[in-house]
Design a protein around this motif. Structure first.
Motif, PDB file in Angstrom:
ATOM      1  N   LEU B 199       0.895   7.744  -7.467  1.00  0.00           N
ATOM      2  CA  LEU B 199       1.311   7.323  -6.125  1.00  0.00           C
ATOM      3  C   LEU B 199       0.577   6.022  -5.786  1.00  0.00           C
ATOM      4  O   LEU B 199      -0.279   5.961  -4.903  1.00  0.00           O
ATOM      5  CB  LEU B 199       1.010   8.422  -5.112  1.00  0.00           C
ATOM      6  N   ARG B 200       0.919   4.988  -6.557  1.00  0.00           N
ATOM      7  CA  ARG B 200       0.182   3.725  -6.449  1.00  0.00           C
ATOM      8  C   ARG B 200       1.160   2.608  -6.754  1.00  0.00           C
ATOM      9  O   ARG B 200       1.925   2.692  -7.708  1.00  0.00           O
ATOM     10  CB  ARG B 200      -0.948   3.730  -7.488  1.00  0.00           C
ATOM     11  N   ASN B 201       1.150   1.568  -5.924  1.00  0.00           N
ATOM     12  CA  ASN B 201       2.077   0.460  -6.154  1.00  0.00           C
ATOM     13  C   ASN B 201       1.660  -0.344  -7.379  1.00  0.00           C
ATOM     14  O   ASN B 201       0.534  -0.842  -7.447  1.00  0.00           O
ATOM     15  CB  ASN B 201       2.116  -0.477  -4.948  1.00  0.00           C
ATOM     16  N   PRO B 210       0.712  -4.680  -4.554  1.00  0.00           N
ATOM     17  CA  PRO B 210       0.344  -3.831  -5.692  1.00  0.00           C
ATOM     18  C   PRO B 210      -1.170  -3.639  -5.823  1.00  0.00           C
ATOM     19  O   PRO B 210      -1.961  -4.363  -5.229  1.00  0.00           O
ATOM     20  CB  PRO B 210       0.880  -4.639  -6.876  1.00  0.00           C
ATOM     21  N   CYS B 211      -1.512  -2.685  -6.643  1.00  0.00           N
ATOM     22  CA  CYS B 211      -2.899  -2.402  -7.011  1.00  0.00           C
ATOM     23  C   CYS B 211      -3.535  -3.645  -7.610  1.00  0.00           C
ATOM     24  O   CYS B 211      -2.927  -4.332  -8.426  1.00  0.00           O
ATOM     25  CB  CYS B 211      -2.882  -1.276  -8.037  1.00  0.00           C
ATOM     26  N   MET B 212      -4.764  -3.953  -7.188  1.00  0.00           N
ATOM     27  CA  MET B 212      -5.439  -5.104  -7.802  1.00  0.00           C
ATOM     28  C   MET B 212      -6.506  -4.633  -8.785  1.00  0.00           C
ATOM     29  O   MET B 212      -7.346  -5.390  -9.219  1.00  0.00           O
ATOM     30  CB  MET B 212      -5.996  -6.028  -6.732  1.00  0.00           C
ATOM     31  N   ARG B 213      -6.450  -3.353  -9.161  1.00  0.00           N
ATOM     32  CA  ARG B 213      -7.189  -2.818 -10.299  1.00  0.00           C
ATOM     33  C   ARG B 213      -8.699  -2.915 -10.135  1.00  0.00           C
ATOM     34  O   ARG B 213      -9.410  -3.467 -10.978  1.00  0.00           O
ATOM     35  CB  ARG B 213      -6.708  -3.474 -11.581  1.00  0.00           C
ATOM     36  N   CYS B 214      -9.177  -2.326  -9.035  1.00  0.00           N
ATOM     37  CA  CYS B 214     -10.613  -2.366  -8.790  1.00  0.00           C
ATOM     38  C   CYS B 214     -11.309  -1.185  -9.475  1.00  0.00           C
ATOM     39  O   CYS B 214     -10.678  -0.317 -10.061  1.00  0.00           O
ATOM     40  CB  CYS B 214     -10.895  -2.380  -7.293  1.00  0.00           C
ATOM     41  N   ARG B 215     -12.626  -1.141  -9.357  1.00  0.00           N
ATOM     42  CA  ARG B 215     -13.436  -0.131 -10.043  1.00  0.00           C
ATOM     43  C   ARG B 215     -13.494   1.175  -9.251  1.00  0.00           C
ATOM     44  O   ARG B 215     -13.769   2.221  -9.802  1.00  0.00           O
ATOM     45  CB  ARG B 215     -14.842  -0.716 -10.207  1.00  0.00           C
ATOM     46  N   TRP B 216     -13.293   1.100  -7.934  1.00  0.00           N
ATOM     47  CA  TRP B 216     -13.545   2.247  -7.069  1.00  0.00           C
ATOM     48  C   TRP B 216     -12.234   2.805  -6.527  1.00  0.00           C
ATOM     49  O   TRP B 216     -11.784   2.401  -5.459  1.00  0.00           O
ATOM     50  CB  TRP B 216     -14.421   1.823  -5.899  1.00  0.00           C
ATOM     51  N   CYS B 217     -11.616   3.718  -7.234  1.00  0.00           N
ATOM     52  CA  CYS B 217     -10.325   4.216  -6.772  1.00  0.00           C
ATOM     53  C   CYS B 217     -10.387   5.684  -6.345  1.00  0.00           C
ATOM     54  O   CYS B 217     -10.278   5.989  -5.174  1.00  0.00           O
ATOM     55  CB  CYS B 217      -9.251   4.016  -7.832  1.00  0.00           C
ATOM     56  N   VAL B 218     -10.594   6.593  -7.296  1.00  0.00           N
ATOM     57  CA  VAL B 218     -10.561   8.001  -6.913  1.00  0.00           C
ATOM     58  C   VAL B 218     -11.752   8.324  -6.010  1.00  0.00           C
ATOM     59  O   VAL B 218     -12.895   8.014  -6.324  1.00  0.00           O
ATOM     60  CB  VAL B 218     -10.520   8.923  -8.160  1.00  0.00           C
ATOM     61  N   ALA B 221     -10.808   4.912  -0.253  1.00  0.00           N
ATOM     62  CA  ALA B 221      -9.589   4.334   0.296  1.00  0.00           C
ATOM     63  C   ALA B 221      -9.358   3.008  -0.420  1.00  0.00           C
ATOM     64  O   ALA B 221     -10.269   2.464  -1.029  1.00  0.00           O
ATOM     65  CB  ALA B 221      -9.736   4.112   1.798  1.00  0.00           C
ATOM     66  N   CYS B 222      -8.148   2.496  -0.348  1.00  0.00           N
ATOM     67  CA  CYS B 222      -7.805   1.274  -1.079  1.00  0.00           C
ATOM     68  C   CYS B 222      -7.793   0.080  -0.133  1.00  0.00           C
ATOM     69  O   CYS B 222      -7.091   0.086   0.870  1.00  0.00           O
ATOM     70  CB  CYS B 222      -6.428   1.426  -1.717  1.00  0.00           C
ATOM     71  N   GLU B 223      -8.575  -0.949  -0.472  1.00  0.00           N
ATOM     72  CA  GLU B 223      -8.681  -2.080   0.465  1.00  0.00           C
ATOM     73  C   GLU B 223      -7.438  -2.940   0.501  1.00  0.00           C
ATOM     74  O   GLU B 223      -7.249  -3.700   1.427  1.00  0.00           O
ATOM     75  CB  GLU B 223      -9.921  -2.931   0.165  1.00  0.00           C
TER      76      GLU B 223
HETATM   77  S1  SF4 Z   1      -8.353   1.432  -4.851  1.00  0.00           S
HETATM   78 FE1  SF4 Z   1      -8.418  -0.164  -6.441  1.00  0.00          FE
HETATM   79  S2  SF4 Z   1      -7.595   0.780  -8.313  1.00  0.00           S
HETATM   80 FE2  SF4 Z   1      -7.060   2.111  -6.569  1.00  0.00          FE
HETATM   81  S3  SF4 Z   1      -4.978   1.473  -5.940  1.00  0.00           S
HETATM   82 FE3  SF4 Z   1      -6.427   0.278  -4.701  1.00  0.00          FE
HETATM   83  S4  SF4 Z   1      -6.799  -1.612  -5.853  1.00  0.00           S
HETATM   84 FE4  SF4 Z   1      -5.847  -0.143  -7.263  1.00  0.00          FE
END
Ligand code: SF4
Ligand SMILES: Cc1cc2nc3c(=O)[nH]c(=O)nc-3n(C[C@H](O)[C@H](O)[C@H](O)COP(=O)(O)OP(=O)(O)OC[C@H]3O[C@@H](n4cnc5c(N)ncnc54)[C@H](O)[C@@H]3O)c2cc1C
Lengths: 180, 550
Positions: B199-201, B210-218, B221-223
């Motif tokens: 469930l992620r763009n 879209p997701c910018m592929r950061c280190r802190w996901c699970v 919250a997503c910035e």
């Molecule tokens: S928190 Fe980071 S890895 Fe997770 S959806 Fe957002 S940008 Fe992507």
């Protein structure tokens, strides 16, 4: 590890001595209960805790626990989120001191490295609850987010080779092109 | 306060969807949420305070003050726990519920997951059952969740899933390094690896980037608001209809009934601690499995002395979550690429069909492990502390892969939520007490799964491995909690019918993970969402209306 090219850092004892001097110099700030620079610990407790934490994460090419701010982290949390662990710390540190005096006739902070290692193993065996708490909190302070007083300058993250500051904005799509 | 058509308790995965479906159908709705509404600006990536590593508290609720639970461990007896302590079995308490900070894996269950008893027979002592609905009933609603909330991924590598009418709306994120290492290894083993649905763009979708592929996901919250939950999809839609009022920091105390045994509304404490009553034609309980059971048990009255829906002592039973097992592999070259979210590849070859096992589970690589999450996951023989531990962190932090998966839990009626006789929360209400365990066969399945994970890692080149396959003494419900208000046909052996309506009171519904009969070998949230769509649709279809318009 060869230490010739290592940047000059304080040893544990120099660090503790500097801490004590700081307290003496700021004598007015040293409260009756011996609370120097700490929110919860007194200086004697801080010295003992420093000695234990620096066994858990010792200095090598990279800083030890206390050099990375772990004591600041633990002390702050004992005054905040970890208030519920105060008794275990108080008793555990007192017991560690007593064990050290009994075995070696000295405070933990004054022990040579092999003796301190021996004492730490003995604490781990005799007071597992206390030791495991200190161990967890040391790792939190060393490897956790710098904002809580530990992991100064993200030193452990740099040690692990992680990009610091982290690389963000890796989206492979141009957002200006509008939405799907 | 004006009477409304519906009160929904809990603005999480299910509650958000129900509120949106009812509000768009024209019903007036009050959505009560005990937590706050956070935005992307509150995301603060804190390794020690999030929904995964909670040593300094849960970033998205509940807070430690005044929200205890009791865990009954057969060895140590009852223990009162804070939300930041492991045994508490927290999910989250905020607008979005778990979906604000989840890992966002978006699994469809397999057709077999709804027919466990017919396929395998119930192991002695278990409460294994079939669902009263099947995969085909849910399929259109899985699709609706995938499109409305937004899922990226690609199931096409795996032949094991049920039929679907439409592909996922978004392609998967490009593979990370772990994917590239694990994929050929899985193929060499004859397995069918594929891209985890999330469930992620992966591309701009639903008006967000879209997701910018950061280190802190699970756990965070997503910035950039690329993670799709109820808080940035269905709840804003519900509010935009003008038919839905969201009341945050409002804690439901009990569902109110009248003399004729019908529900008449909800009593709740508002943000200032005042007790309020919101009257309504119907009530939907969507507070997540543990709190939904607690709320029903706390809703006692003359006609329902043991709590609402609990005539046959079924509310709170069959508590399950997932027993997570797997293995870590250590490598002699870097596996870490710092490209989030980390989890990317899965196999579903082992979910069903192993002789002697009642099911199995999906296996996938883990989300990025932050340094603090690695300190207890070093190679076998590493001392717990000291120089060698520090060196080991340095050697292996970037050279490990974890393959883990949720074992299909075999439920037991003894694993349950009851009300603690002594401990109260800050509003004076009895708290949830968690006791019992899932059926022990679950742990046999979990061990086999861990060995399979280990094999995959070895094939991928791991020079050493460790198995993670414990045997907890109390049910592990936590973030995947489910089962406490089981859906079924027999009113004496279940709590709600196939429309999520409580058997003996027709104007109260339980719609969330509580109704799961079994919890599959997959993370549960997409199934919770699909059920929310299905149940809302039948609710709206059967709605006669009272003429109320705000
Ligand atoms: S928190 Fe980071 S890895 Fe997770 S959806 Fe957002 S940008 Fe992507
Ligand atoms: C860190 C994390 C990672 C996860 N990763 C995944 C994943 O990758 N894939 C997956 O499928 N699942 C994942 N989950 C689990 C997923 O979030 C849950 O399955 C899902 O949110 C449950 O939905 P729900 O509607 O049952 O409850 P929730 O989403 O928890 O919503 C319930 C809401 O009710 C509120 N509430 C409770 N009691 C009351 C009351 N008395 N009054 C008012 N409000 C109340 C709560 O505050 C909460 O907001 C994860 C969860 C977390 C926390």
């Amino acid at each position: 590890m060869p230490s010739s090219k290592k940047p000059k850092r304080m040893t544990r004892r120099q660090f503790v001595a500097a801490g004590t001097m700081g307290c003496a110099a700021l004598a007015v700030g040293c409260k009756e209960g011996n609370h120097g620079n700490w929110d919860f610990l007194n200086d004697a407790q801080a010295r003992t805790l420093t000695a234990i934490c620096d066994q858990i994460v010792p200095e090598d090419d990279f800083p030890s626990a206390s050099q990375a701010g772990v004591l600041t982290y633990i002390d702050k949390q004992l005054a905040r989120h970890y208030r519920r662990h105060r008794d275990i710390y108080r008793d555990g540190l007192a017991q560690a001191g007593a064990m050290s005096r009994e075995r070696f006739g000295q405070e933990p902070a004054a022990l040579a490295a092999p003796q301190m290692a021996e004492l730490t193993s003995a604490i781990e065996k005799q007071n597992r609850k206390f030791f495991d708490l200190v161990r967890s909190h040391t790792f939190e302070g060393y490897y956790g987010a710098p904002r809580h007083g530990g992991n100064r300058n993200a030193v452990s993250w740099r040690m692990l080779g992680m990009a610091e500051p982290p690389v963000n904005g890796r989206a492979q799509y141009d957002l200006r092109k509008g939405s799907a | 306060m004006k009477r409304v058509n519906a009160v929904v308790v809990g603005a999480g995965a299910a509650g958000g969807i129900v509120a949106k479906e009812l509000a768009t159908a024209g019903l007036s709705v009050v959505l009560l949420e005990r937590g706050k509404w956070y935005t992307a600006n509150d995301c603060r990536k804190d390794d020690l305070r999030n929904q995964r590593t909670t040593v300094l508290g849960n970033a998205f609720g509940p807070e430690d003050e005044g929200n205890p639970r009791v865990l009954f461990d057969p060895h140590s007896g009852p223990r009162t726990l804070l939300p930041s302590e492991g045994g508490y079995q927290n999910n989250a308490a905020c607008v979005g519920g778990g979906t604000l900070s989840y890992g966002a894996m978006a699994w469809r269950f397999m057709p077999q997951d709804f027919r466990m008893r017919s396929i395998y027979g119930a192991p002695a002592g278990s409460s294994l059952e079939d669902w009263p609905i099947g995969y085909d009933d849910l399929e259109p609603y899985y699709e609706k969740a995938e499109y409305e909330i937004g899922v990226s991924g690609d199931y096409s590598g795996s032949p094991f899933f049920g039929p679907r009418r439409r592909q996922l709306p978004m392609a998967p994120l490009p593979p990370n390094r772990e994917f590239q290492i694990l994929e050929p290894a899985a193929k060499r083993l004859g397995l069918h690896p594929f891209h985890i649905p999330m469930l992620r763009n992966s591309v701009p979708y639903n008006g967000r980037g879209p997701c910018m592929r950061c280190r802190w996901c699970v756990g965070f919250a997503c910035e950039v608001d690329a993670k799709n939950g109820s808080q940035n999809t269905v709840i804003p839609t519900a509010l935009a209809t003008g038919n839905c009022a969201l009341r945050t920091e409002c804690m439901a105390r009990e569902v109110l009934t009248d003399d004729r045994g019908r529900v008449r509304g909800v009593a709740y404490y508002d943000a200032n601690g005042h007790l309020e009553e919101q009257l309504s034609d119907i009530v939907i309980v969507s507070a997540c499995a543990i709190e939904s059971a607690r709320l029903l048990l706390n809703s006692k009255s003359r006609l329902f002395p043991n709590g609402l829906g609990n005539r046959y002592d079924q509310v709170g039973r069959n508590l399950q979550g997932h027993h997570y097992t797997g293995a870590m592999g250590f490598f002699d070259a870097d596996t870490y690429d710092d490209v989030g979210p980390g989890a990317s590849i899965a196999v579903a070859d082992y979910n069903h069909g192993t002789a002697g096992l009642c099911g199995g589970g999906m296996l996938a690589n883990e989300f990025i492990r932050l340094p603090i999450q690695m300190v207890d996951r070093m190679p076998a023989g590493t001392p717990r502390w000291g120089l060698r531990h520090k060196q080991s962190m340095r050697s292996f932090y970037k050279r490990n892969i974890a393959v883990m998966g949720p074992t299909q839990p075999i439920p037991s009626a003894d694993a349950r939520v009851t009300l603690d006789p002594a401990v109260r929360d800050k509003w004076g209400m009895p708290v949830a007490r968690i006791s019992g365990n899932v059926h022990p066969h679950t742990f046999e399945i979990g061990l086999v799964q861990a060995q399979r994970a280990e094999l995959w890692l070895k094939e991928a080149g791991a020079v050493s491995t460790i198995l993670n396959a414990g045997k907890p003494t109390v049910v592990s419900a936590g973030q995947h909690q489910a089962g406490t208000c089981r859906m079924g046909i027999d009113p004496q052996a279940s709590v709600v019918n196939r429309n999520c309506q409580i058997h003996d009171v027709d104007n109260v519904f339980v719609i969330d993970g509580s109704v799961h009969v079994t919890n599959g070998g997959f993370n549960p949230v997409l199934t919770i969402m699909a059920i929310a769509y299905l149940a809302s649709e039948s609710l709206v279809r059967n709605w006669k209306g009272t003429g109320f318009r705000s």
